[in-house]
Design a protein around this motif. Sequence first.
Motif, PDB file in Angstrom:
ATOM      1  N   GLY A 139       4.762   3.324   2.584  1.00 10.91           N
ATOM      2  CA  GLY A 139       4.024   3.059   2.526  1.00 10.91           C
ATOM      3  C   GLY A 139       4.536   1.637   3.637  1.00 10.91           C
TER       4      GLY A 139
ATOM      5  N   GLN B 273       8.829   7.075  -1.558  1.00  7.10           N
ATOM      6  CA  GLN B 273       7.167   6.789  -1.194  1.00  7.10           C
ATOM      7  C   GLN B 273       7.064   6.402   0.565  1.00  7.10           C
ATOM      8  OE1 GLN B 273       7.179   8.661  -4.247  1.00  7.10           O
ATOM      9  NE2 GLN B 273       5.379   8.817  -3.659  1.00  7.10           N
TER      10      GLN B 273
ATOM     11  N   SER C 103       3.433  11.687  -6.244  1.00 13.96           N
ATOM     12  CA  SER C 103       2.566  11.701  -6.424  1.00 13.96           C
ATOM     13  C   SER C 103       1.435  10.968  -5.387  1.00 13.96           C
ATOM     14  CB  SER C 103       1.695  10.571  -7.427  1.00 13.96           C
ATOM     15  OG  SER C 103       0.933  10.288  -7.364  1.00 13.96           O
ATOM     16  N   ASP C 104       0.525  11.465  -4.600  1.00 12.10           N
ATOM     17  CA  ASP C 104      -0.805  10.527  -3.839  1.00 12.10           C
ATOM     18  C   ASP C 104      -1.541   9.807  -4.523  1.00 12.10           C
ATOM     19  OD1 ASP C 104       0.859  12.961  -2.135  1.00 12.10           O
ATOM     20  OD2 ASP C 104      -0.806  13.763  -3.323  1.00 12.10           O
ATOM     21  N   THR C 105      -1.151   9.614  -5.521  1.00 16.62           N
ATOM     22  CA  THR C 105      -2.493   8.525  -6.258  1.00 16.62           C
ATOM     23  C   THR C 105      -1.587   7.293  -5.496  1.00 16.62           C
ATOM     24  OG1 THR C 105      -2.109   9.891  -8.869  1.00 16.62           O
ATOM     25  CG2 THR C 105      -2.897   7.613  -8.859  1.00 16.62           C
ATOM     26  N   PRO C 106      -2.804   6.282  -5.079  1.00 14.09           N
ATOM     27  CA  PRO C 106      -2.471   5.145  -4.737  1.00 14.09           C
ATOM     28  C   PRO C 106      -1.345   4.031  -5.461  1.00 14.09           C
ATOM     29  CG  PRO C 106      -4.517   5.891  -3.488  1.00 14.09           C
ATOM     30  CD  PRO C 106      -4.325   7.127  -5.177  1.00 14.09           C
TER      31      PRO C 106
ATOM     32  N   ASP D 274       1.029  -1.019   0.126  1.00 12.71           N
ATOM     33  CA  ASP D 274       0.193   0.121  -0.260  1.00 12.71           C
ATOM     34  C   ASP D 274       0.941   1.140   0.144  1.00 12.71           C
ATOM     35  OD1 ASP D 274      -2.403   2.050  -0.078  1.00 12.71           O
ATOM     36  OD2 ASP D 274      -2.298   1.961   2.331  1.00 12.71           O
ATOM     37  N   THR D 275       0.667   1.680  -1.228  1.00  5.34           N
ATOM     38  CA  THR D 275       2.278   2.882  -1.291  1.00  5.34           C
ATOM     39  C   THR D 275       1.572   3.815  -2.678  1.00  5.34           C
ATOM     40  OG1 THR D 275       4.094   3.294  -1.457  1.00  5.34           O
ATOM     41  CG2 THR D 275       3.500   2.213  -3.197  1.00  5.34           C
ATOM     42  N   THR D 276       2.061   5.005  -3.201  1.00  9.88           N
ATOM     43  CA  THR D 276       1.837   5.740  -4.255  1.00  9.88           C
ATOM     44  C   THR D 276       2.676   5.743  -4.881  1.00  9.88           C
ATOM     45  OG1 THR D 276       2.556   7.717  -3.073  1.00  9.88           O
ATOM     46  CG2 THR D 276       0.135   7.440  -2.575  1.00  9.88           C
ATOM     47  N   GLN D 277       2.105   5.481  -5.944  1.00  9.29           N
ATOM     48  CA  GLN D 277       3.045   6.311  -7.100  1.00  9.29           C
ATOM     49  C   GLN D 277       4.064   7.825  -6.970  1.00  9.29           C
ATOM     50  OE1 GLN D 277       2.962   4.101 -10.581  1.00  9.29           O
ATOM     51  NE2 GLN D 277       0.664   3.975  -9.935  1.00  9.29           N
TER      52      GLN D 277
ATOM     53  N   ARG E   7      -1.295   0.410  -5.372  1.00 10.66           N
ATOM     54  CA  ARG E   7      -1.811  -0.850  -3.987  1.00 10.66           C
ATOM     55  C   ARG E   7      -1.789  -1.693  -5.288  1.00 10.66           C
ATOM     56  NH1 ARG E   7      -7.543   2.277  -1.602  1.00 10.66           N
ATOM     57  NH2 ARG E   7      -5.206   3.342   0.198  1.00 10.66           N
TER      58      ARG E   7
END
Length: 409
Positions: free
Chosen positions: A391, A389, A347-350, A341-344, A352
């Motif tokens: 995670g 990021q 970016s803040d785009t998930p 569970d992290t982000t691109q 997962r």
Amino acid sequence: MPRLLSSLLLLALLAGCSQPALRPTADAAPVGACAPCPVCQACPLPEVPKPPEKPLQGAAWSDLPGWSEAPAEDLAASFDAFRASCNGLARQPLWQDACTAARGAAREQAGFDPRAWFEAHFQPWVLVNPDGGREGLVTGYYEPLVRGSRNRSKRYDVPVFGPPEDMITVDLSSLYPELKNLRLRGRIEGRKLVPYYSRAEWSLQENQRAKNALLWVSDPVDFFFLQIQGSGQVQLSDGNRIRIGYADQNGHPYRSIGRWLIDRGELKADQASMQGIRQWAESNPGRLQELLNANPSLVFFRELPVTGNGPPGALGVPLTPERSIAVDRRATPLGAPVWLDTTQPLSDTPLRRLMLAQDTGGAIRGPVRADFYWGSGSEAGTRAGRMKQKGRMWTLLPRGYAPDQGEAP
């Protein structure tokens, strides 16, 4: 004046009651006992250090953010990556049943439900840092492509070496089982085993060792980044392409050259990416070796055929782009599925995804720590270079297995 000195002495003694005395008493008190305050005769209770948290703790499927919404085709790709992992896992007792079930699953038939399959055969365990935190760092890596030649020339003058004959590797676990996965590298000097040459020391010997080079590449910075990644492809001058993979390392710790540049005021923190480091090197050619020597770690390679989607990881199976991660095997066993569970990048785009722990890395330390494999080439390199990021991670282990909380199997 005597009255003032007495008052100051009394204040000093009273102040001592608020802090524990760190030295033992001078008489018969046991070592480590505090010295009681001579006024109040109190001995403050010592602070008992909190034991580190267990790295793997029980969890439920509902704890995994985005698990129930993950597309079936996405989980099916992760299932394929797990089945590939079984080429390196099937003989291990922990994984035998899961691998047998994976190989017997009707993956190609309509109606196959990868989510139900994983839930039927695995149980999630949340990864926890020693301080109890459940969030960690997720970085990225990739397989670089560099240009090279079998023969040395003016254009191709950066040597690629295999493990040197004078380097001795000692597997410490054969003597001390508690030091599992730790190895000592060194060389013989007289009758002593001393640390092997650092990068700076090795660079002074390269001309003498040139006859032992596997091949030659054109750019020292490209090759340095390839060493950090641990493997890469080489486009040879004759048109052929080969792959070189990690064979061994000189035993020195990895040090970030980006951090070295930041600490010396050469770059700001937001400039210390692969692109920023490369630009600094191009602007400071006379200091290039100084920069590279800031990382004493040196990687040695072996030649491999170009097969599969990616280079072989620590598990011995080819890595799968955007499905493989490098982990700390002391907490997560190699081959295990891991819900990430992290982000691109940037970016803040998930992001997962069910990943596979198919690799390790010298800089990957700690339970909640992962390195995301993006694939081969420049685009993958750009994504990897930008990824730093936060995670969380959940390791999936076969049902019925309760992990040893000291370390992963």
